[in-house]
Motif scaffolding. Sequence first.
Motif, PDB file in Angstrom:
ATOM      1  N   ARG A 334     -29.060  38.894 -20.703  1.00  0.00           N
ATOM      2  CA  ARG A 334     -27.417  38.397 -20.541  1.00  0.00           C
ATOM      3  C   ARG A 334     -26.689  39.123 -20.126  1.00  0.00           C
ATOM      4  O   ARG A 334     -25.483  38.607 -18.809  1.00  0.00           O
ATOM      5  N   THR A 335     -26.736  40.634 -20.507  1.00  0.00           N
ATOM      6  CA  THR A 335     -26.129  41.908 -19.005  1.00  0.00           C
ATOM      7  C   THR A 335     -26.236  41.416 -18.034  1.00  0.00           C
ATOM      8  O   THR A 335     -24.933  41.532 -17.388  1.00  0.00           O
ATOM      9  N   LEU A 336     -26.947  41.027 -17.576  1.00  0.00           N
ATOM     10  CA  LEU A 336     -27.332  40.687 -15.874  1.00  0.00           C
ATOM     11  C   LEU A 336     -26.407  39.432 -15.471  1.00  0.00           C
ATOM     12  O   LEU A 336     -26.226  39.972 -14.343  1.00  0.00           O
ATOM     13  N   LEU A 337     -26.796  38.878 -16.255  1.00  0.00           N
ATOM     14  CA  LEU A 337     -26.443  37.933 -15.977  1.00  0.00           C
ATOM     15  C   LEU A 337     -24.470  37.974 -15.445  1.00  0.00           C
ATOM     16  O   LEU A 337     -23.871  37.788 -14.729  1.00  0.00           O
ATOM     17  N   MET A 338     -24.213  38.450 -16.582  1.00  0.00           N
ATOM     18  CA  MET A 338     -22.877  39.182 -16.720  1.00  0.00           C
ATOM     19  C   MET A 338     -22.171  39.814 -16.056  1.00  0.00           C
ATOM     20  O   MET A 338     -21.173  39.338 -14.668  1.00  0.00           O
ATOM     21  N   GLU A 339     -22.691  40.520 -15.152  1.00  0.00           N
ATOM     22  CA  GLU A 339     -22.817  41.888 -14.063  1.00  0.00           C
ATOM     23  C   GLU A 339     -22.611  41.242 -12.757  1.00  0.00           C
ATOM     24  O   GLU A 339     -21.800  41.839 -11.775  1.00  0.00           O
ATOM     25  N   GLY A 340     -23.563  39.478 -13.130  1.00  0.00           N
ATOM     26  CA  GLY A 340     -23.213  39.509 -11.808  1.00  0.00           C
ATOM     27  C   GLY A 340     -24.155  39.981 -10.549  1.00  0.00           C
ATOM     28  O   GLY A 340     -23.482  39.937  -9.375  1.00  0.00           O
ATOM     29  N   VAL A 341     -24.537  40.376 -10.999  1.00  0.00           N
ATOM     30  CA  VAL A 341     -25.792  41.387  -8.888  1.00  0.00           C
ATOM     31  C   VAL A 341     -26.785  40.802  -8.672  1.00  0.00           C
ATOM     32  O   VAL A 341     -27.175  41.297  -7.786  1.00  0.00           O
ATOM     33  N   ILE A 342     -27.416  39.499  -9.381  1.00  0.00           N
ATOM     34  CA  ILE A 342     -28.194  38.825  -9.087  1.00  0.00           C
ATOM     35  C   ILE A 342     -27.942  37.624  -8.391  1.00  0.00           C
ATOM     36  O   ILE A 342     -26.800  36.699  -8.658  1.00  0.00           O
ATOM     37  N   ASP A 343     -29.000  37.081  -7.173  1.00  0.00           N
ATOM     38  CA  ASP A 343     -28.299  36.176  -6.628  1.00  0.00           C
ATOM     39  C   ASP A 343     -28.344  34.608  -7.114  1.00  0.00           C
ATOM     40  O   ASP A 343     -29.032  34.802  -8.565  1.00  0.00           O
ATOM     41  N   VAL A 344     -28.102  33.457  -7.334  1.00  0.00           N
ATOM     42  CA  VAL A 344     -28.091  32.223  -7.909  1.00  0.00           C
ATOM     43  C   VAL A 344     -29.683  31.743  -8.919  1.00  0.00           C
ATOM     44  O   VAL A 344     -29.341  31.235  -9.633  1.00  0.00           O
ATOM     45  N   ALA A 345     -30.129  31.644  -7.484  1.00  0.00           N
ATOM     46  CA  ALA A 345     -31.826  31.589  -7.759  1.00  0.00           C
ATOM     47  C   ALA A 345     -32.032  32.293  -8.742  1.00  0.00           C
ATOM     48  O   ALA A 345     -33.114  31.965  -9.359  1.00  0.00           O
TER      49      ALA A 345
END
Length: 382
Positions: A334-345
């Motif tokens: 969840r932290t990685l998703l909130m940080e927005g540092v990864i692509d959509v896929a």
Amino acid sequence: MRTLYLHIGFHKTGSSSLQLALKHYAEQLKTTGFEFLSLGKKGNSSAAVEVFKRSGRVFFRLNQHLDMLLASSTGESTIVSAEHLCFLHMHRDIEQVYAVCSKYFDDIRVVMYLRRQDLQAVSFKKQSARGCVSNMSSSSKLFGHSEGAFPRLDENIKIYYDYFAKLQLWERVFGRTSLTIREFSSETLRGGDIVSDFSMFLGRDLVIPPCRVNEGIGRKQFLLTHKLLELGVAESEIKKLKPVMVSDKTVLKPSRSAAVDFFMQFKQSNQLLNDHYLQHGSGLAFNGDFSSYPERGNDRLCLQDLAAWVPELFAAGLQAPEGLRDTLLIGRIRTLLMEGVIDVALAGELEGLAQCLTPTAHIAQVREPWYRLIKGRKRSGR
């Protein structure tokens, strides 16, 4: 004329070392005309201030212990060290301290050591990771157990680190000439440590042997304890993991940018502090060198950490370790998703993984002994 030397902190400025040194040297102090009094066995008198939390706010109040301690004094020059006094931020509370002290002493000299806010915060939050129960220590009540080396900037934190506002209150009550404000750093402390510096402040050619108290903790204990407390894991479960936590000696360090950002939250207060109490060439009362911090910090729990530490969860005898493992994994995802540092896929894949783990993620509801439950209610003010 009876004189009281009242050391009021701040926290994490070598107060424990100073108190222990004074305690060990108490008999020798008497021969030079000084009396050292304390409420605690290690020289600390912070029990004179109660710290309690209610509805998210932290409150402080002076109790009767300071009065009782000072009433027992027989010396002409008395020393008391209670760093919890620096918590007080209401005029009426500091007036109460003055009323108690002035009952017994004609001259009151207040001594405070200040440390740059970012450095103090990292050290103080490390202290709150030493325990196994949330809201037991004062640092836990004030800082909470959120992720990262620095506490979330709420009203409690803003009040605590507004050094200038607190000193203004102490000045109004005790008078400017009664205050001695020193910066806590090896470069500015006379003799290079707080014990030597305080000895020189007392005068009379005192030489009190320094006493160093090491209260540091490693990265693993910091990250895992804060996370487990944030999740509400039972005290008995955390205690099972403490032995494997303390073995790690890796130093926890936030990033340089995070440290600068935290420090600059108090820019306005520090400018006033610089003008009135603690002059420095930076204009902000403290050294502006942040080079001791790395570009990239290590104060966040990562998946590699969990991969290394999960086997220990299963070996420690925890109840339902697999549920705790999956809870920790979901938290990191969840932290990685909130940080927005990864692509959509990849974000979609991680979200799917979190959903897969959700049915098995849970914190075991360990039944704590009745006396721990009672202590927990008292700590939270219920």
